[in-house]
Enzyme design. Sequence first.
Site, PDB file in Angstrom:
ATOM      1  N   ASP A  92       1.260  -0.899  -0.129  1.00  0.00           N
ATOM      2  CA  ASP A  92      -0.285   0.063  -0.151  1.00  0.00           C
ATOM      3  C   ASP A  92       0.798   1.181  -0.049  1.00  0.00           C
ATOM      4  O   ASP A  92       0.909   2.158  -0.932  1.00  0.00           O
ATOM      5  CB  ASP A  92      -0.580  -0.246   1.341  1.00  0.00           C
ATOM      6  N   HIS A 134      -5.230   8.962   7.032  1.00  0.00           N
ATOM      7  CA  HIS A 134      -4.645   8.277   7.594  1.00  0.00           C
ATOM      8  C   HIS A 134      -3.133   7.280   8.431  1.00  0.00           C
ATOM      9  O   HIS A 134      -2.601   6.634   8.000  1.00  0.00           O
ATOM     10  CB  HIS A 134      -4.369   6.338   6.393  1.00  0.00           C
ATOM     11  N   GLY A 142      -2.219   3.314   4.898  1.00  0.00           N
ATOM     12  CA  GLY A 142      -2.769   3.855   3.555  1.00  0.00           C
ATOM     13  C   GLY A 142      -2.751   4.404   2.733  1.00  0.00           C
ATOM     14  O   GLY A 142      -3.527   5.599   2.510  1.00  0.00           O
ATOM     15  N   ASP A 170     -14.340  11.407   2.620  1.00  0.00           N
ATOM     16  CA  ASP A 170     -13.833  10.153   1.896  1.00  0.00           C
ATOM     17  C   ASP A 170     -14.644   9.109   2.304  1.00  0.00           C
ATOM     18  O   ASP A 170     -15.518   8.813   3.006  1.00  0.00           O
ATOM     19  CB  ASP A 170     -12.051  10.394   2.447  1.00  0.00           C
ATOM     20  N   ASP A 259     -13.422   9.640  -3.185  1.00  0.00           N
ATOM     21  CA  ASP A 259     -14.112   8.159  -3.209  1.00  0.00           C
ATOM     22  C   ASP A 259     -14.627   7.544  -2.822  1.00  0.00           C
ATOM     23  O   ASP A 259     -14.399   6.053  -3.599  1.00  0.00           O
ATOM     24  CB  ASP A 259     -12.597   7.169  -3.680  1.00  0.00           C
ATOM     25  N   TYR A 303     -10.190   7.510  -6.557  1.00  0.00           N
ATOM     26  CA  TYR A 303      -8.739   6.624  -7.440  1.00  0.00           C
ATOM     27  C   TYR A 303      -9.763   6.843  -9.050  1.00  0.00           C
ATOM     28  O   TYR A 303      -9.029   6.366  -9.501  1.00  0.00           O
ATOM     29  CB  TYR A 303      -8.539   5.354  -7.177  1.00  0.00           C
TER      30      TYR A 303
END
Length: 392
Positions: A92, A134, A142, A170, A259, A303
């Site tokens: 990640d 994060h 993340g 988010d 997202d 994304y």
Amino acid sequence: MTGKAVFVYSQEQLSYRFNENHPFNQKRLETTNDLLFTLGALKEEDIVKPRLATEDELLLVHTRDYVEAVKKASSSQSQASFASTYGLGTEDTPSFPSMHEAASWLVGGTLTAVDCIFNKGYDHALNLGGGLHHGFKGKASGFCIYNDSSIAIEYMRKKYDARVLYIDTDAHHGDGVQWAFYDDPNVCTLSLHETGRYLFPGTGSVSERGSGEGYGYSFNVPLEAFTEDESWLQCYEKAITEVAEYFRPDVIITQNGADSHFYDPLTHLCSTMKIFHEIPRLAHKIAHQYCEGRWIAVGGGGYDIWRVVPRAWSLVWLEMTNQTESVIHSPIPKSWIDRWQTSSPEKLPETWFDDYSIYPDIPRKKEIEKKNERTVQKALEPIFKQHKNVPL
Ligand SMILES: [Zn+2]
Ligand SMILES: [Zn+2]
């Protein structure tokens, strides 16, 4: 709602780049900026370049040994095993050369936004390079190395003695910021996200309400997978309105991860561009109602960097500068589409809003709406208990 707004950006923000195939792709900053420039809604004079965050500023939130580990992992020759202890060098959050500096630019951007508001006479400030929610005190997680929002909040607490309301929309839980201020009654965090039952990072349940003196200042609204616009917006409006009235902040900072859209490849919500029109609109209203306009907005996840992020993030700036209405009834400029279509694997959208035919009917629609209604009610219980004497 008039107010002076500033757009924080420089090329250095593009250096936060893990690798070719990583979903976190700062190309979205270029496509967004280009859309705004093409519309004539962003001009060179609106832009302020970020500064680089100092090490002392990083240490407002992060531990010294973690910052040292990031620096060590930044030098390409040392991909040592120590890194994984700090959440670095993972799939990640892989290490990359100069990651310490690249991450410090993003933090510096959010600090620049803060200073523009408290020191330079601006009312609203946007740093789309920030929003790395994060990042933990002593650990990367993340896609996030340093937590720009946490650092900016602590900086506002220390330097400007401000009561801060952090609002995170988010699709993932805003865990790093929540845990950083979990016991602090002067920082209130509100996160609306897809339930952590199946989605990273797994936390963000309604029962995470803060600890010690901070109890009652952490709010979570975990929404069902496949939640659609109407239910999402109902929960958002209810939560943000109640929490702002309860906490009465001096300043708000909104994390604008994009997202939650149906097109996003990493999450399972079914929203369309409609929520990204409403999110900044209500935040803007709250900023003027409670904070004399003081509103810092940052980016975050997102994304589908072609069809979703440029429109969603443009809408934040358009709202800040009261230009939304003059833009959204016209098609997306053809010259912008022509410039980027060859790079995009998907057909670029031609309008600001999406047609609901982009996703199939959701069979559990009613059940999802009911569940979300109960969730937001439960999330806001401490407010109803304290201020409204509603028996529970
Ligand atoms: Zn305004
Ligand atoms: Zn996210």
